[in-house]
Write a protein that holds these residues in place. Sequence first.
Motif, mmCIF file in Angstrom:
data_model
loop_
_atom_site.group_PDB
_atom_site.id
_atom_site.type_symbol
_atom_site.label_atom_id
_atom_site.label_comp_id
_atom_site.label_asym_id
_atom_site.label_seq_id
_atom_site.Cartn_x
_atom_site.Cartn_y
_atom_site.Cartn_z
ATOM 1 N N TYR A 1 1.053 -1.230 0.189
ATOM 2 C CA TYR A 1 0.013 -0.154 0.094
ATOM 3 C C TYR A 1 0.906 1.287 -0.013
ATOM 4 C CZ TYR A 1 -3.887 -3.245 1.498
ATOM 5 O OH TYR A 1 -4.767 -4.276 1.375
ATOM 6 N N MET A 2 1.772 1.416 1.007
ATOM 7 C CA MET A 2 2.666 2.468 1.064
ATOM 8 C C MET A 2 3.469 2.717 -0.196
ATOM 9 S SD MET A 2 3.665 2.226 5.142
ATOM 10 C CE MET A 2 4.749 3.696 5.036
ATOM 11 N N ALA A 3 4.332 1.866 -0.661
ATOM 12 C CA ALA A 3 5.175 1.782 -1.765
ATOM 13 C C ALA A 3 4.369 1.995 -3.192
ATOM 14 C CB ALA A 3 5.756 0.571 -2.098
ATOM 15 N N GLY A 4 3.008 1.214 -3.106
ATOM 16 C CA GLY A 4 2.267 1.553 -4.263
ATOM 17 C C GLY A 4 1.684 2.916 -4.485
ATOM 18 N N ALA A 5 1.032 3.511 -3.195
ATOM 19 C CA ALA A 5 0.875 4.811 -3.349
ATOM 20 C C ALA A 5 1.714 5.986 -3.595
ATOM 21 C CB ALA A 5 0.206 5.205 -1.679
ATOM 22 N N LEU A 6 2.928 5.649 -3.027
ATOM 23 C CA LEU A 6 4.275 6.666 -3.330
ATOM 24 C C LEU A 6 4.700 6.740 -4.805
ATOM 25 C CD1 LEU A 6 6.036 8.871 -1.968
ATOM 26 C CD2 LEU A 6 7.537 6.703 -1.534
ATOM 27 N N MET A 7 4.571 5.526 -5.382
ATOM 28 C CA MET A 7 4.503 5.539 -6.951
ATOM 29 C C MET A 7 3.622 6.165 -7.732
ATOM 30 S SD MET A 7 6.137 1.310 -7.194
ATOM 31 C CE MET A 7 6.161 1.306 -8.970
ATOM 32 N N VAL A 8 2.537 5.881 -7.324
ATOM 33 C CA VAL A 8 1.307 6.513 -8.062
ATOM 34 C C VAL A 8 1.528 8.075 -7.966
ATOM 35 C CG1 VAL A 8 -1.100 6.898 -7.987
ATOM 36 C CG2 VAL A 8 -0.095 4.544 -7.931
ATOM 37 N N ALA A 9 1.682 8.428 -6.746
ATOM 38 C CA ALA A 9 1.693 9.997 -6.518
ATOM 39 C C ALA A 9 2.769 10.605 -7.158
ATOM 40 C CB ALA A 9 1.819 10.424 -4.777
ATOM 41 N N LEU A 10 3.983 10.068 -7.104
ATOM 42 C CA LEU A 10 5.313 10.425 -7.631
ATOM 43 C C LEU A 10 5.186 10.650 -9.231
ATOM 44 C CD1 LEU A 10 7.974 9.120 -5.508
ATOM 45 C CD2 LEU A 10 7.285 11.664 -5.590
ATOM 46 N N ALA A 11 4.558 9.411 -9.929
ATOM 47 C CA ALA A 11 4.305 9.267 -11.322
ATOM 48 C C ALA A 11 3.458 10.243 -11.518
ATOM 49 C CB ALA A 11 3.892 7.821 -11.587
ATOM 50 N N ALA A 12 2.218 10.367 -10.960
ATOM 51 C CA ALA A 12 1.368 11.376 -11.235
ATOM 52 C C ALA A 12 1.844 12.972 -11.297
ATOM 53 C CB ALA A 12 -0.144 11.353 -10.204
ATOM 54 N N PHE A 13 2.560 13.164 -10.370
ATOM 55 C CA PHE A 13 3.319 14.539 -10.121
ATOM 56 C C PHE A 13 4.008 14.765 -11.239
ATOM 57 C CE2 PHE A 13 6.840 16.913 -8.501
ATOM 58 C CZ PHE A 13 6.046 18.162 -8.280
ATOM 59 N N ASP A 14 4.957 13.756 -11.498
ATOM 60 C CA ASP A 14 5.932 13.737 -12.842
ATOM 61 C C ASP A 14 5.126 14.104 -14.123
ATOM 62 O OD1 ASP A 14 8.547 13.987 -12.976
ATOM 63 O OD2 ASP A 14 8.735 11.909 -13.872
ATOM 64 N N LEU A 15 3.987 13.551 -14.038
ATOM 65 C CA LEU A 15 3.449 13.691 -15.347
ATOM 66 C C LEU A 15 2.852 15.007 -15.615
ATOM 67 C CD1 LEU A 15 1.099 10.488 -15.493
ATOM 68 C CD2 LEU A 15 2.568 11.096 -17.303
ATOM 69 N N TYR A 16 2.565 15.979 -14.472
ATOM 70 C CA TYR A 16 2.106 17.338 -14.378
ATOM 71 C C TYR A 16 3.537 18.337 -14.583
ATOM 72 C CZ TYR A 16 1.053 21.801 -12.595
ATOM 73 O OH TYR A 16 0.809 22.966 -12.432
ATOM 74 N N LYS A 17 4.430 17.825 -13.958
ATOM 75 C CA LYS A 17 5.919 18.839 -14.088
ATOM 76 C C LYS A 17 7.138 17.659 -13.648
ATOM 77 C CE LYS A 17 8.063 22.905 -13.673
ATOM 78 N NZ LYS A 17 8.983 22.762 -14.775
ATOM 79 N N THR A 18 7.915 17.334 -14.449
ATOM 80 C CA THR A 18 8.908 16.438 -14.138
ATOM 81 C C THR A 18 10.120 17.251 -13.587
ATOM 82 O OG1 THR A 18 10.053 14.656 -15.183
ATOM 83 C CG2 THR A 18 10.156 16.695 -16.559
ATOM 84 N N TYR A 19 10.357 16.426 -12.481
ATOM 85 C CA TYR A 19 11.557 16.694 -11.634
ATOM 86 C C TYR A 19 12.411 15.508 -11.575
ATOM 87 C CZ TYR A 19 9.050 21.202 -10.331
ATOM 88 O OH TYR A 19 8.566 22.396 -10.398
ATOM 89 N N ILE A 20 13.975 15.793 -11.555
ATOM 90 C CA ILE A 20 14.662 14.624 -11.428
ATOM 91 C C ILE A 20 14.540 14.094 -9.892
ATOM 92 C CG2 ILE A 20 16.621 16.186 -10.569
ATOM 93 C CD1 ILE A 20 17.124 13.296 -12.868
ATOM 94 N N TRP A 21 14.340 14.922 -8.885
ATOM 95 C CA TRP A 21 14.274 14.034 -7.687
ATOM 96 C C TRP A 21 12.870 13.130 -7.669
ATOM 97 C CZ3 TRP A 21 9.486 14.673 -5.095
ATOM 98 C CH2 TRP A 21 8.664 15.722 -5.336
ATOM 99 N N ALA A 22 11.738 13.462 -8.181
ATOM 100 C CA ALA A 22 10.630 12.724 -8.369
ATOM 101 C C ALA A 22 10.635 11.448 -8.992
ATOM 102 C CB ALA A 22 9.552 13.063 -8.811
ATOM 103 N N VAL A 23 11.796 11.371 -10.036
ATOM 104 C CA VAL A 23 12.143 10.173 -10.654
ATOM 105 C C VAL A 23 13.088 9.217 -9.827
ATOM 106 C CG1 VAL A 23 13.201 9.355 -12.829
ATOM 107 C CG2 VAL A 23 11.677 11.475 -12.987
ATOM 108 N N ILE A 24 13.963 10.068 -9.191
ATOM 109 C CA ILE A 24 14.837 9.151 -8.345
ATOM 110 C C ILE A 24 14.430 8.520 -7.389
ATOM 111 C CG2 ILE A 24 16.719 9.680 -6.957
ATOM 112 C CD1 ILE A 24 18.023 11.716 -8.728
ATOM 113 N N VAL A 25 13.529 9.420 -6.366
ATOM 114 C CA VAL A 25 12.709 8.670 -5.443
ATOM 115 C C VAL A 25 11.885 7.630 -6.074
ATOM 116 C CG1 VAL A 25 10.877 8.984 -3.837
ATOM 117 C CG2 VAL A 25 12.512 10.611 -4.175
#
Length: 121
Positions: free
Chosen positions: A42-66
């Motif tokens: 749950y935790m890892a999946g939610a984090l992956m979804v949140a980061l990927a959704a955020f990255d679709l809006y505006k890409t940041y290197i830190w989000a990809v690295i996380v």
Amino acid sequence: MAMHLPIRRWQDQAILLLGLWLFVSPWVMGYPSDSTPAVNAYMAGALMVALAAFDLYKTYIWAVIVNIVVGAWVAVSPWLVGVVGDRAMSASMLVVGLAAVGLGLWEMRTDPDLHQQWVGT
């Protein structure tokens, strides 16, 4: 830029789907919702979804690295959360984790926005 979104950000779309699968996988595979493997998914999946959704809006290197780090965690977590004996759950976590790492690295290598952020130009 929106015109290029499906081509340039397809890795984020794939990671988002992988995160969604990871999030629902304990339920699909019959794990109690309060079990360590389920909470981990749950935790890892939610984090992956949140980061990927955020990255679709505006890409940041830190989000990809996380997301790469989370993917690496997911890939090794079957041995750490006690599901290595469950071949289906272990395979699911290993495939999701390795795919997230591979997709994140691919995105870092091919996305010009990330190149600029990485080298600071």
